[in-house]
Design an enzyme around this catalytic site. Structure first.
Site, PDB file in Angstrom:
ATOM      1  N   GLY A 174     -18.605  -8.139   4.327  1.00  0.00           N
ATOM      2  CA  GLY A 174     -19.322  -6.873   4.217  1.00  0.00           C
ATOM      3  C   GLY A 174     -18.509  -5.668   3.805  1.00  0.00           C
ATOM      4  O   GLY A 174     -18.640  -4.603   4.394  1.00  0.00           O
TER       5      GLY A 174
ATOM      6  N   HIS B  37      -9.396   2.537   9.989  1.00  0.00           N
ATOM      7  CA  HIS B  37      -9.837   3.880   9.602  1.00  0.00           C
ATOM      8  C   HIS B  37     -10.232   4.748  10.801  1.00  0.00           C
ATOM      9  O   HIS B  37     -10.965   5.709  10.651  1.00  0.00           O
ATOM     10  CB  HIS B  37     -11.004   3.779   8.607  1.00  0.00           C
ATOM     11  CG  HIS B  37     -10.600   3.154   7.301  1.00  0.00           C
ATOM     12  ND1 HIS B  37     -11.487   2.577   6.420  1.00  0.00           N
ATOM     13  CD2 HIS B  37      -9.366   3.004   6.736  1.00  0.00           C
ATOM     14  CE1 HIS B  37     -10.818   2.112   5.366  1.00  0.00           C
ATOM     15  NE2 HIS B  37      -9.536   2.346   5.541  1.00  0.00           N
TER      16      HIS B  37
ATOM     17  N   SER C  78     -17.196  -3.524   0.139  1.00  0.00           N
ATOM     18  CA  SER C  78     -17.266  -3.467  -1.324  1.00  0.00           C
ATOM     19  C   SER C  78     -15.876  -3.577  -1.944  1.00  0.00           C
ATOM     20  O   SER C  78     -15.743  -3.633  -3.155  1.00  0.00           O
ATOM     21  CB  SER C  78     -17.933  -2.157  -1.759  1.00  0.00           C
ATOM     22  OG  SER C  78     -17.153  -1.065  -1.324  1.00  0.00           O
TER      23      SER C  78
ATOM     24  N   ARG D 126     -23.070  10.327  13.606  1.00  0.00           N
ATOM     25  CA  ARG D 126     -22.654   8.912  13.530  1.00  0.00           C
ATOM     26  C   ARG D 126     -22.426   8.367  14.945  1.00  0.00           C
ATOM     27  O   ARG D 126     -22.800   7.270  15.282  1.00  0.00           O
ATOM     28  CB  ARG D 126     -21.333   8.751  12.761  1.00  0.00           C
ATOM     29  CG  ARG D 126     -21.231   9.424  11.415  1.00  0.00           C
ATOM     30  CD  ARG D 126     -21.744   8.524  10.313  1.00  0.00           C
ATOM     31  NE  ARG D 126     -23.197   8.509  10.238  1.00  0.00           N
ATOM     32  CZ  ARG D 126     -23.944   9.540   9.814  1.00  0.00           C
ATOM     33  NH1 ARG D 126     -23.400  10.671   9.417  1.00  0.00           N
ATOM     34  NH2 ARG D 126     -25.255   9.449   9.780  1.00  0.00           N
TER      35      ARG D 126
END
Ligand code: APR
Length: 231
Positions: free
Chosen positions: A172, A106, A174, A58
């Site tokens: 953006g 996060h 969910s 990532r």
């Protein structure tokens, strides 16, 4: 005159047009990887190599992508508003675009921390965290990521910030992951809430929300133009 405050909650979708995969869309990261195998503390204890490799990939990708029109539009919004971004993303694309106030709920991919003292946080040089990279107390460094099942230390501050919004934007996400998804509940009564997402997102808990069914680049640029005119 003091500027009105806009608080923006962003999720993976704001970085999708930069080429970073979201998590829950079809083809998203959680279709390719098992959350429990790469994004929990248990996984870290069981298989450090796999977890380290997942975040190394990532991080490596993050060095290859650029902020997109949505990140840039949010910077422009600062011309006339006091803009605070609360992001669930671990990328640094808001900062690289130039946004001044960005809170990471996060964690951050480019940071690592001690696995025995969460206050020892370091900038990682380059993309690769290796086995044997240690903190000053001698413990293995881990990704500076809030894993599933771990507390989200920034939530009280994010809730407080949300409670001071004159306008709230959600881009953006969910809205699957709590407590982030519940932050909008702290906005003051009557605070306008805009939600930009090309897909249908559950909004029954957000009274009066104005839904903009667009991708982040187009939807954010258009909304920012409108808000700048109204300022
Ligand atoms: N523009 C805007 N939104 C988009 C775009 C785009 N170009 N492409 C996809 N989306 C939307 C999807 O429709 C979806 O609603 O982005 C959202 C991404 O949702 P998730 O993949 O669930 O990502 P997010 O909500 O940020 O996830 C929250 O879950 O696993 C974790 O910790 C991780 O911070 C993450 C959290």
């Amino acid at each position: 005159m003091t500027k009105k405050r806009i608080v923006v909650l962003t999720g993976a979708g704001v970085s999708a047009e930069s080429g970073i995969s979201t998590f829950r869309d079809s083809g998203g990261l959680w279709e390719k990887y098992d959350i429990m195998e790469v994004a929990t503390h248990e996984a870290w204890v069981r298989n450090q190599d796999l977890v380290m490799e997942f975040y190394n990939q990532r991080r490596k990708q993050l060095y290859e992508v650029e902020p997109n029109a949505a990140h840039h539009a949010l910077v422009k919004l600062e011309e006339k508003y006091d803009v605070h971004i609360i992001t669930q993303n671990v990328d640094d694309l808001h900062e690289r675009a130039g946004s001044k106030k960005v809170m990471h709920l996060h964690g951050e991919l480019k940071k690592v921390r001690s696995s025995i003292d969460e206050n020892l946080v370091y900038d990682l040089d380059g993309w690769e965290l290796k086995k044997g990279d240690k903190c000053e107390k001698g413990s293995q460094l881990r990704p500076h990521i809030v894993w599933f099942g771990e507390p989200v230390p920034m939530i009280p501050e994010a809730a407080q910030l949300s409670s001071t919004a004159d306008i709230y934007m959600i881009i953006g996400t969910s809205l699957n992951v709590y407590p982030a998804a519940g932050l909008v509940g702290y906005t003051p009564p009557g605070c306008p809430v805009y939600l930009i997402d090309p897909a249908e997102v559950p909004v029954s808990h957000i009274p009066g929300v104005k839904v903009i069914r667009e991708k982040a680049g187009k939807g954010t640029a258009e909304l920012v133009e409108k808000l700048l005119k109204e300022a």
